[in-house]
Design an enzyme around this catalytic site. Structure first.
Site, PDB file in Angstrom:
ATOM      1  N   ASN A  62     -29.131  21.038   1.006  1.00 58.02           N
ATOM      2  CA  ASN A  62     -27.502  20.579   0.595  1.00 58.02           C
ATOM      3  C   ASN A  62     -27.428  20.260   0.135  1.00 58.02           C
ATOM      4  OD1 ASN A  62     -27.063  21.688   3.568  1.00 58.02           O
ATOM      5  ND2 ASN A  62     -26.857  20.394   4.656  1.00 58.02           N
ATOM      6  N   ARG A 390     -21.864  37.709   5.069  1.00 51.56           N
ATOM      7  CA  ARG A 390     -22.542  38.110   4.010  1.00 51.56           C
ATOM      8  C   ARG A 390     -24.446  38.346   5.694  1.00 51.56           C
ATOM      9  NH1 ARG A 390     -23.778  33.465   1.005  1.00 51.56           N
ATOM     10  NH2 ARG A 390     -21.896  31.484   1.517  1.00 51.56           N
ATOM     11  N   ARG A 420     -21.264  33.159  -2.664  1.00 44.54           N
ATOM     12  CA  ARG A 420     -21.849  31.846  -3.711  1.00 44.54           C
ATOM     13  C   ARG A 420     -23.586  32.074  -2.534  1.00 44.54           C
ATOM     14  NH1 ARG A 420     -20.067  28.275  -6.345  1.00 44.54           N
ATOM     15  NH2 ARG A 420     -18.404  29.627  -6.634  1.00 44.54           N
ATOM     16  N   HIS A 450     -12.971  36.994   3.401  1.00 37.46           N
ATOM     17  CA  HIS A 450     -14.237  36.190   4.144  1.00 37.46           C
ATOM     18  C   HIS A 450     -14.344  36.466   5.447  1.00 37.46           C
ATOM     19  CE1 HIS A 450     -15.322  31.631   5.642  1.00 37.46           C
ATOM     20  NE2 HIS A 450     -16.296  32.282   4.694  1.00 37.46           N
ATOM     21  N   TYR A 483     -26.438  29.222  14.354  1.00 34.96           N
ATOM     22  CA  TYR A 483     -24.912  28.299  13.863  1.00 34.96           C
ATOM     23  C   TYR A 483     -24.324  28.536  15.461  1.00 34.96           C
ATOM     24  CZ  TYR A 483     -25.602  28.392   8.935  1.00 34.96           C
ATOM     25  OH  TYR A 483     -25.827  28.754   7.620  1.00 34.96           O
ATOM     26  N   ARG A 580     -16.365  19.099  11.026  1.00 35.91           N
ATOM     27  CA  ARG A 580     -18.061  18.751  11.123  1.00 35.91           C
ATOM     28  C   ARG A 580     -18.305  17.966  10.082  1.00 35.91           C
ATOM     29  NH1 ARG A 580     -21.567  23.998   9.074  1.00 35.91           N
ATOM     30  NH2 ARG A 580     -20.240  23.653   7.410  1.00 35.91           N
ATOM     31  N   HIS A 608     -20.130  25.329  13.504  1.00 36.31           N
ATOM     32  CA  HIS A 608     -19.355  26.652  12.579  1.00 36.31           C
ATOM     33  C   HIS A 608     -18.120  27.333  12.488  1.00 36.31           C
ATOM     34  CE1 HIS A 608     -20.071  30.614  10.327  1.00 36.31           C
ATOM     35  NE2 HIS A 608     -19.868  29.515   9.018  1.00 36.31           N
TER      36      HIS A 608
END
Length: 715
Positions: A62, A390, A420, A450, A483, A580, A608
């Site tokens: 991260n 993704r 990204r 998204h 997730y 979060r 998530h």
């Protein structure tokens, strides 16, 4: 980490004229604070050892991305001479300086935790040792391994007047070797790139029959440098690592070919400026200064020393060790209770739906992937439309889309090639889909797509019917097991109509007069809708009625939303936030946010899920979707949130939120100074995540029991 001072003796804070540093937390610093909470998991004795190691690797990875994206972007602003203030009143350089201080402190904690874990792992029979600790026989074996598997991958690069300073790739681990000729004493410098990830692992198992023992790849190379530099005497070997800026976005509106533009960005990213150098302590001042100068870094600011290993993200390799006693109990997602024994998913949705899918507690494979698989094979399905942000190489999503096209169905996929760090993969998927005859589009110019959507058009017995999946997470089989996400499978005709409009927008870019019955899409309708919902709760509270808001997202960064929530608190609305990581809102400040609580859940699974709840004077409203409460999500992305109206689903969401808000095992509560305090669990109550595992298993067992009873009754 305290970022603000509580406002004292202020009955009603004037939001319009308040000092921004007193009412808004900084995005970057709150993100670092989240990683401190993640890192804390590595210190908890009740968590199995290898799982604790995982949290160290996560924080290391991260932090790499933070430098690539956030510090890289701030440095660009500084380089461009921008001194505009962030919403919390900080200049770009102030943010960099404060982030550096926080990260150096976090790095110390990380190294301390790693050293403690090494001691505990050693006691458990897992150890990373030095090459010099090996017996002569084992050294000979490792040298043979080096000759066969590593030596061909290494290309030493000299640094002298004939050989300029070499290119150093992003996140690469490097050796700076100083040596001299035995006869002349003339010294030389060379750089070696440690080939981690190029067919080589960072940690090499030495195959000790009595324990799991490893040496590092860099240690193996260092102890066999005589093969790379025959006849030379090695003086010193320094280990360093660099991080490059990943913010290289170009002007999409001027591009003639979007794929060519993205490929150009990827090439630029490879050569982008370096924003950080890490090095192992003990590097000489001369070498540190030389590297800083060559890498265009400010030596005392942009360089970070480490008392231990660099790139601790590589510790994730050790999770492959076959030691179940040092890991969490295996978790096997179960089938959704209403899909158990159902031969046709479309009949099940039409008869028993809509279904709320809870990942990773319920199976992604038997719900979402099955939905797409059955759609690809069902002769009554005429068309499939999908967004793809993704996915994973082992996911069957791509295969099912191709199967659908080959089976004569019209298939349209909106691929987000600007996701990204997944740009290359998504370009490959897009090309692969186009080769199969699928209509591939790349969304709207200037906006990332998204939203998580699958839309199926089927010729049912009573006419065309539209089925859909709308989720909070990516269509990625790997993260679906790691997730915590939600999704809805529905045949709601209004939602189907809305998705028709939305996909027409995504494939054409034309926006005039698009009307939506239920969906709230960004960037046009979602933010105004959420602001209106908050204002509605404020009006109810001012009228003496109950006002209640619950929001669960990954981040709350949008300033307008933050200020609206403050206004809600000042009006007496109860605001419960489950955020979060990044959160600009400060909880529990007198006159500002007395009725606001902020909870952060850090546990086995990455939280998530996005849920939006508004009491609405008893006419409760629940929404789920892909959007966080961030400016980019609300104003520069295509996002969707969908209302959930079935009472059983609303009950599930209410239970979900209550369980997380009452979590004593994995919950942190924000204090009035912006810091977080971990909740205490004196009676060892199971975490919310563990409760969800057990509840999903119970629902599945009950569904199987009922199925068996029904089967027996038919015999």
């Amino acid at each position: 980490m305290n970022q603000t001072k509580p406002i004292e003796n202020t009955p009603d804070v004037d939001l319009a004229n308040a000092n921004p540093r007193e009412i808004l937390l900084n995005r970057e610093l709150t993100w670092i604070a989240f990683n401190e909470r993640v890192l804390h998991e590595s210190t908890r004795a009740e968590i199995p050892l290898l799982e604790r190691l995982k949290f160290i690797a996560i924080v290391s990875g991260n932090t790499d991305e933070f430098f690539m994206k956030r510090i890289g972007g701030l440095k660009q602003q500084v380089g461009a001479g921008m001194d505009s203030l962030s919403p919390d009143g900080r200049t770009p350089q102030e943010q960099i300086d404060e982030c550096y201080a926080a990260i150096r402190q976090m790095n110390q904690t990380l190294q301390k935790s790693w050293k403690q874990l090494q001691t505990e792992l050693r006691k458990a029979g897992i150890e990373i040792i030095k090459y010099q600790q090996l017996s002569r026989t084992k050294q000979a074996q490792m040298r043979e391994f080096f000759i066969t598997n590593i030596y061909p991958l290494i290309t030493p690069q000299a640094m002298d007047p004939a050989h300029p300073f070499p290119f150093v790739s992003n996140l690469s681990l490097n050796l700076l070797v100083k040596m001299h000729y035995a006869q002349t004493k003339r010294s030389a410098l060379a750089r070696i790139k440690v080939p981690v990830g190029q067919g080589s692992k960072r940690f090499i198992n030495i195959n000790d029959p009595n324990a799991e023992k490893f040496i590092t790849l860099e240690d193996l190379i260092i102890n066999n440098l005589d093969m790379l530099f025959p006849g030379m005497n090695i003086d010193t070997v320094d280990i360093f690592r660099v991080t490059r800026n990943a913010v290289t976005e170009q002007d999409e509106e001027k591009a003639e070919d979007l794929l060519e533009l993205i490929e150009g960005e990827l090439r630029e990213r490879r050569l982008a400026p370096i924003v950080r150098m890490q090095y192992e302590s003990g590097m000489s001042a001369i070498h540190k200064g030389m590297l800083s100068a060559e890498l265009s870094l400010v030596e005392d600011k942009d360089t970070f020393a480490s008392d231990g290993f660099l790139a601790l993200r590589d510790l994730m390799e050790l999770m492959a060790i076959n030691r179940g006693d040092l890991k969490d109990p295996p978790h096997q997602p179960v089938d959704h209770e209403r899909l158990v024994g159902e031969d046709n998913i479309f009949h099940a949705i039409r008869r028993n739906g809509p279904f709320l899918i809870q990942l990773p507690y319920e199976s992604f494979n038997s719900s979402v992937e099955r939905f797409l698989r059955d759609a690809s094979r069902d002769p009554k399905v005429l068309g499939i439309k999908m967004t793809l942000y993704r996915t994973s190489s082992d996911s069957k999503i791509i295969d099912y889309l191709i199967d659908a096209s080959r089976n004569g169905k019209q298939v349209t996929v909106v691929v987000e090639v600007k996701a990204r760090f997944d740009e290359s993969a998504n370009i490959r998927w897009a090309n692969h889909l186009e080769e199969a005859g699928i209509h591939v589009t790349y969304g709207i110019v200037g906006l990332k797509t998204h939203a998580k959507l699958i839309y199926v058009i089927r010729q049912d017995y009573d006419g065309l019917r539209r089925y859909a999946h709308i989720g909070t997470g990516n269509y990625h089989s790997g993260t679906a097991r790691l997730y915590s996400d939600l999704g809805i499978l529905t045949a709601d005709p209004d939602i189907g109509t809305d998705l028709t409009e939305l996909f027409n927008y995504l494939t054409t870019g034309y926006t005039p007069n698009r009307k939506y019955h239920k969906l709230l899409p960004a960037p046009k309708q979602m933010k105004p809708g959420l602001m209106a919902f908050i204002d509605r709760e404020i009006n109810h509270a001012k009228a003496g009625k109950k006002g209640h808001i619950r929001l669960k997202t990954n981040a709350l960064e949008d300033v307008d939303i933050a200020l609206a929530l403050y206004r809600a608190s000042q009006a007496g609305v109860k605001v419960e936030l489950i955020i979060r990581d990044t959160c600009r809102v400060i909880a529990g400040v007198p006159g500002l946010s007395e009725s606001i609580s902020v909870t952060s859940i850090v546990g086995r699974f990455l939280e998530h899920t996005r849920i939006y709840y508004f009491y609405n004077n008893g006419e409760e409203e629940y929404y789920i979707g892909s959007a966080d409460l961030m400016h980019r999500n609300l104003e520069s992305r295509v996002e969707v949130i969908v209302p959930l109206e079935a009472q059983d689903i609303r009950d599930k969401l209410n239970h979900f939120l209550n369980t997380q808000l009452n979590d004593l095992e994995n919950a942190w509560r924000m204090q009035a100074d912006g810091s977080y305090k971990r909740r205490q669990n004196p009676q060892d109550k199971p975490s919310a995540q563990q409760q969800f595992i057990e509840e999903a298993q119970a629902r599945f067992k009950e569904a199987n029991r009922l199925k068996l009873r029904k089967t027996k009754s038919l015999i």
